[in-house]
Write a protein that holds these residues in place. Structure first.
Motif, mmCIF file in Angstrom:
data_model
loop_
_atom_site.group_PDB
_atom_site.id
_atom_site.type_symbol
_atom_site.label_atom_id
_atom_site.label_comp_id
_atom_site.label_asym_id
_atom_site.label_seq_id
_atom_site.Cartn_x
_atom_site.Cartn_y
_atom_site.Cartn_z
ATOM 1 N N VAL A 107 9.297 6.191 -10.186
ATOM 2 C CA VAL A 107 9.095 5.288 -11.322
ATOM 3 C C VAL A 107 7.874 5.721 -12.130
ATOM 4 O O VAL A 107 7.888 5.755 -13.364
ATOM 5 N N ALA A 108 6.796 6.101 -11.420
ATOM 6 C CA ALA A 108 5.563 6.499 -12.103
ATOM 7 C C ALA A 108 5.757 7.792 -12.895
ATOM 8 O O ALA A 108 5.259 7.917 -14.022
ATOM 9 N N PRO A 116 0.805 -1.229 0.000
ATOM 10 C CA PRO A 116 0.000 0.000 0.000
ATOM 11 C C PRO A 116 0.837 1.277 0.000
ATOM 12 O O PRO A 116 0.405 2.298 -0.547
ATOM 13 N N PHE A 117 2.042 1.244 0.605
ATOM 14 C CA PHE A 117 2.947 2.396 0.492
ATOM 15 C C PHE A 117 3.218 2.691 -0.989
ATOM 16 O O PHE A 117 3.177 3.840 -1.433
ATOM 17 N N ALA A 118 3.543 1.618 -1.722
ATOM 18 C CA ALA A 118 3.861 1.774 -3.137
ATOM 19 C C ALA A 118 2.662 2.287 -3.924
ATOM 20 O O ALA A 118 2.796 3.161 -4.790
ATOM 21 N N TYR A 119 1.491 1.766 -3.622
ATOM 22 C CA TYR A 119 0.288 2.231 -4.319
ATOM 23 C C TYR A 119 0.049 3.715 -4.061
ATOM 24 O O TYR A 119 -0.327 4.463 -4.974
ATOM 25 N N SER A 120 0.272 4.148 -2.822
ATOM 26 C CA SER A 120 0.073 5.568 -2.506
ATOM 27 C C SER A 120 1.022 6.437 -3.323
ATOM 28 O O SER A 120 0.670 7.564 -3.692
ATOM 29 N N GLY A 121 2.214 5.929 -3.634
ATOM 30 C CA GLY A 121 3.138 6.672 -4.484
ATOM 31 C C GLY A 121 2.661 6.763 -5.917
ATOM 32 O O GLY A 121 2.789 7.812 -6.570
ATOM 33 N N LEU A 122 2.093 5.660 -6.441
ATOM 34 C CA LEU A 122 1.593 5.664 -7.826
ATOM 35 C C LEU A 122 0.429 6.633 -7.989
ATOM 36 O O LEU A 122 0.385 7.424 -8.939
#
Length: 445
Positions: free
Chosen positions: A398-399, A242-248
């Motif tokens: 990355v996004a 979920p940390f990664a999703y929040s970044g995307l």
């Protein structure tokens, strides 16, 4: 003033400082790619997406050293000096040069790591287990007012403009620079909370309030090592999704979606102004979510999972409507806009509804992520929030990088898949928290 009143006031001041500062920076990030497309100069060849990719890449790498910086100069000075770098980045757009633009992008990445780790640390040391959810909601709601004020200015200033002139750009960014500087000085109003009893093992708590001014080199190594240790715990590994999703989705709503709206020729001459109006409605969603989830925190018997699930559903609906309403090449279209057709007749109303849903869903995820990190890692808050921001920022980098190349539907598909996976792993961690609470309640009987 009572200790409880002092800590609540600190949270409010912290939120107001971020609100003012990010009124400037959030607006800058929302419009910079559109501004750059309109900037005619042989001296400048920058890309807003590339700049943001650099910022978040450096941000991610700097998060492992951020706790040590905070330990040396304290959270208040960390916020202030980091904020000055944010102001410098905004000021670059007054007279842009490629070298200064990318140099400030690197420096801002370092400053952002320090800023957000200090924010998480201050939030934790001014909260208890019973108030961490409330305080997370209050801070998030106050900060997200920044999206309202800054973008309202852009909507009014740019409405009806098909091209952004040098004078338009300079007026906006001089104003934003001054606003950001005002926000920096608000951080000096935060007071040190009343100290709690020191832990029995000093190595278990290395918050800035517990560290003397003569921090040794060993303290640096311990803080950095602790961040690495936390990163490989079961809870952190699960929460990293979920940390990664929040970044995307941060990348999408803060930089990509506004650019898409500005590129939609089907919206007519108001397309550029819609960037500001979209930002306002994102802010409304963020404010509503942060305020409601903060107020209802004590009333929620089912933990954080229902709020995260609401965030997922909200985002899925928004992504589907955006897929139908916005042309696929909008993120990478030239200044004159996209000529491709969407799956339906493009609607300004649908586009703005999606803006609200993006903000509401983002507040669902972030308030609960801040809350669960502060709850699980109270004794290592600086290091824990550094890990949170490390994962979030590397995926944002990355996004922003692939936003230069990927069409809209591919970007939406990536977020849908990560959103589902991140929600499941968050559920697993929260179920563990609920289970441990029940065991503790049973043992106390």
């Amino acid at each position: 003033m009572s200790p409880e009143g002092k800590t609540l006031l600190n949270i409010i001041i912290l939120g107001l400082g971020f609100m003012v500062m990010f009124t400037a920076f959030g607006t800058c990030g929302n419009i910079e790619q559109t501004v750059i497309k309109s900037f005619n100069s042989t001296e400048f060849h920058g890309s807003g997406y590339t700049s943001m990719a650099i910022i978040y890449a450096v941000f991610s790498a700097s998060n492992l050293i951020a706790p040590s910086v905070i330990a040396v100069i304290g959270p208040q000075l960390s916020l202030f000096f980091s904020g000055l770098v944010y102001s410098g980045y905004i000021a670059v757009f007054i007279h842009p040069y490629t070298s200064s633009f990318y140099t400030l992008s690197v420096l801002l990445g370092i400053a952002a790591a320090v800023l957000w780790t200090a924010q998480g640390n201050l939030l934790t040391i001014n909260s208890k287990d019973s108030t961490i959810g409330r305080n997370s909601g209050i801070f998030w709601a106050l900060m997200q007012f920044s999206l309202f004020f800054g973008n309202l200015y852009i909507f009014v200033a740019w409405r009806g403009k098909s091209h952004i002139t040098d004078k338009d750009r300079q007026t906006v960014f001089i104003t934003l620079t001054v606003i950001s500087l005002v926000g920096n000085f608000l951080f000096f109003l935060i007071q040190r909370p009343d100290p709690e009893p020191a832990p029995t093992d000093a190595s278990e708590s290395l918050l800035p309030a517990d560290i003397s001014d003569s921090v040794s080199v060993i303290s640096y190594l311990i803080l950095t090592e602790r961040s690495i240790q936390l990163a490989v715990t079961k809870e952190m590994l699960l929460l990293s999704i979920p940390f990664a999703y929040s970044g995307l989705e941060l990348t999408f709503y803060s930089g990509v979606y506004g650019t898409c709206l500005g590129a939609m020729t089907q919206f007519g001459h108001d397309a550029k102004g819609l960037i500001g109006l979209s930002g306002i409605l994102i802010g409304v969603g963020e404010i509503l979510g942060g305020g409601v989830f903060g107020i209802l925190d004590k009333c929620n018997r089912f933990g954080r999972n229902p709020v995260v699930f609401l965030g997922l559903v909200t985002h899925i609906v928004a992504f589907y409507l955006i897929f139908l309403n916005i042309a696929s090449d909008a993120p990478v279209a030239p200044e004159e806009g996209t000529q491709m057709q969407a799956f339906i007749q493009p609607s300004v109303t649908v586009a703005l509804i999606c803006s609200f849903l993006l903000g509401l869903g983002d507040s669902c995820f972030n308030t609960q992520l801040i809350s669960i990190v502060g709850f699980l890692f109270r004794d290592d808050s600086a290091s824990a929030f550094a890990v949170f921001k490390f994962v979030q920022s590397i995926t944002a980098a990355v996004a922003f990088f692939y936003s230069n190349y990927l069409l809209l539907h591919w970007q939406l598909l990536i977020m849908v898949l990560m959103g589902f996976l991140g929600t499941i792993t968050f559920f697993v961690v929260e179920w563990g928290v609920i289970s441990s609470r029940r065991d503790s309640d049973y043992d106390s009987i």
